[in-house]
Design an enzyme around this catalytic site. Sequence first.
Site, PDB file in Angstrom:
ATOM      1  N   LYS A 164     -38.059 -27.018 -71.096  1.00  0.00           N
ATOM      2  CA  LYS A 164     -37.869 -27.036 -69.644  1.00  0.00           C
ATOM      3  C   LYS A 164     -38.501 -28.267 -69.274  1.00  0.00           C
ATOM      4  CE  LYS A 164     -40.002 -24.526 -66.606  1.00  0.00           C
ATOM      5  NZ  LYS A 164     -40.546 -23.391 -65.832  1.00  0.00           N
ATOM      6  N   ASP A 197     -36.394 -27.289 -63.782  1.00  0.00           N
ATOM      7  CA  ASP A 197     -37.176 -26.690 -62.703  1.00  0.00           C
ATOM      8  C   ASP A 197     -37.185 -27.502 -61.575  1.00  0.00           C
ATOM      9  OD1 ASP A 197     -38.867 -25.380 -60.942  1.00  0.00           O
ATOM     10  OD2 ASP A 197     -40.386 -25.375 -62.620  1.00  0.00           O
ATOM     11  N   GLU A 224     -34.265 -23.571 -62.315  1.00  0.00           N
ATOM     12  CA  GLU A 224     -35.451 -22.814 -61.723  1.00  0.00           C
ATOM     13  C   GLU A 224     -35.426 -23.236 -60.326  1.00  0.00           C
ATOM     14  OE1 GLU A 224     -38.403 -22.299 -64.522  1.00  0.00           O
ATOM     15  OE2 GLU A 224     -40.082 -22.392 -62.879  1.00  0.00           O
ATOM     16  N   GLU A 250     -42.071 -17.809 -58.928  1.00  0.00           N
ATOM     17  CA  GLU A 250     -43.156 -17.988 -59.254  1.00  0.00           C
ATOM     18  C   GLU A 250     -44.160 -18.035 -58.222  1.00  0.00           C
ATOM     19  OE1 GLU A 250     -44.180 -22.559 -59.879  1.00  0.00           O
ATOM     20  OE2 GLU A 250     -42.514 -22.055 -60.874  1.00  0.00           O
ATOM     21  N   ASP A 273     -45.871 -15.096 -62.089  1.00  0.00           N
ATOM     22  CA  ASP A 273     -47.014 -15.701 -62.685  1.00  0.00           C
ATOM     23  C   ASP A 273     -48.099 -14.388 -62.794  1.00  0.00           C
ATOM     24  OD1 ASP A 273     -49.736 -16.882 -62.977  1.00  0.00           O
ATOM     25  OD2 ASP A 273     -48.576 -18.758 -62.822  1.00  0.00           O
ATOM     26  N   HIS A 300     -43.794 -17.090 -65.319  1.00  0.00           N
ATOM     27  CA  HIS A 300     -44.274 -18.389 -65.038  1.00  0.00           C
ATOM     28  C   HIS A 300     -45.572 -18.614 -65.814  1.00  0.00           C
ATOM     29  CE1 HIS A 300     -46.423 -21.548 -62.711  1.00  0.00           C
ATOM     30  NE2 HIS A 300     -45.522 -21.951 -62.827  1.00  0.00           N
ATOM     31  N   GLU A 325     -43.447 -19.204 -71.290  1.00  0.00           N
ATOM     32  CA  GLU A 325     -43.596 -20.440 -71.179  1.00  0.00           C
ATOM     33  C   GLU A 325     -44.924 -21.001 -72.041  1.00  0.00           C
ATOM     34  OE1 GLU A 325     -43.823 -21.263 -66.842  1.00  0.00           O
ATOM     35  OE2 GLU A 325     -43.460 -23.566 -67.372  1.00  0.00           O
TER      36      GLU A 325
HETATM   37 MG   LIG Z   1     -41.435 -23.460 -61.855  1.00  0.00          MG
END
Ligand SMILES: [Mg+2]
Length: 372
Positions: A164, A197, A224, A250, A273, A300, A325
């Site tokens: 990403k 993103d 994203e 996130e 997150d 996240h 991630e």
């Molecule tokens: Mg992001």
Amino acid sequence: MKITDVEVICLRVPSLDAPCEWGDDAFLVKVYTDTGLVGIGESDTSPMVAKAMIEAPESNLYCGGLKRIIMGENPLEIQKIWDKMYWQSNYNGRRGLGIHAMSAIDIALWDIASQYYQVPIYMLLGGKYREKLRAYGTFVPADTPEESALIARKLKAEGFTSLKFGGGVLGDDPDLDCAIVKAVREELGADFELQIDLATKWRTYGHAAGMMKRLEPYHLNWIEEPVLSDDMDGYARLSGVSGTKISGGESLTTRYEFQDFLNRAKVDIIQPDITRCGGISEMRKIYDMATMQGTKLVPHGFSTGILLAATVQFLAATEQCDLMEYSQSTSPLFTDLVKNRLPFENGYVTVPDCIGLGVELDEEIVAKYRIW
Ligand SMILES: [Mg+2]
């Protein structure tokens, strides 16, 4: 067992007034107990503001610093402590940064509980579903398509099967956005899993919808945060624009915000997150809600090795979360703060059978970058 102290550690590279990109600062907490057990947690947030959230004296019954609220509590009563913090800080907390600070404490409490019971955190969460987690790499694109493609080439050679990119110039210029996506897609090949993103930089539904159409030939896996998470109707409309999945969340905290987001934004993937949404405890609830609606959770995670360790323990104990991630930040707070940071190997991160988070801080790095 009783909580005897909460220490806040604010780190910053290289100095307070210098420009700060991604991962250049960090907010850590250590929760101390009368047994000698110490828990570590972190939040990916604004360190100095979170410090105040923890250390502030009481202003009134519902407006208190978190340290004062949890002093003397039994750290094993994790949910009870979460509820107490939430209730007693519901004027200054409840969402956003108040929950970020609570997340750090919650993670530290799970660290303590695992050490106390001498079983891994994933065991306390219900058991280990998988030995390793597929990890996608996140990188900030360069200013040109050619240089961005070179970064992608290097990461593919390192073993990533999913990538990403976002931040930097992405989202600033429509033609450049398309040129970078095209160059990276051509570099990686048609079958490689690739997502982008926007970090909300497309701003409006109309612009985002137009960009999604333009990017359709490059069959991105997901797009994203095309717009701010407050624009839930915008998200819902974008879901039908192309075959590309939409992800976001996130910046959201607590099961309450995610309930709204799941119901109204109708994204394909939510990305809480663990160091912001309310910690391991709240992440479990958000995961359950997402699962009930057939929505994927891909957390996240772009901070230190503490976040990484907590995220892996949580993911290992879920039936459905099979992707994580893996930051490509070159900040020493990612690369060196945790001496035994979980490594990326051949496309995966192996779930460690450690007691607690298992993170060993490099105290020289802490001393070098500590500002408070
Ligand atoms: Mg992001």
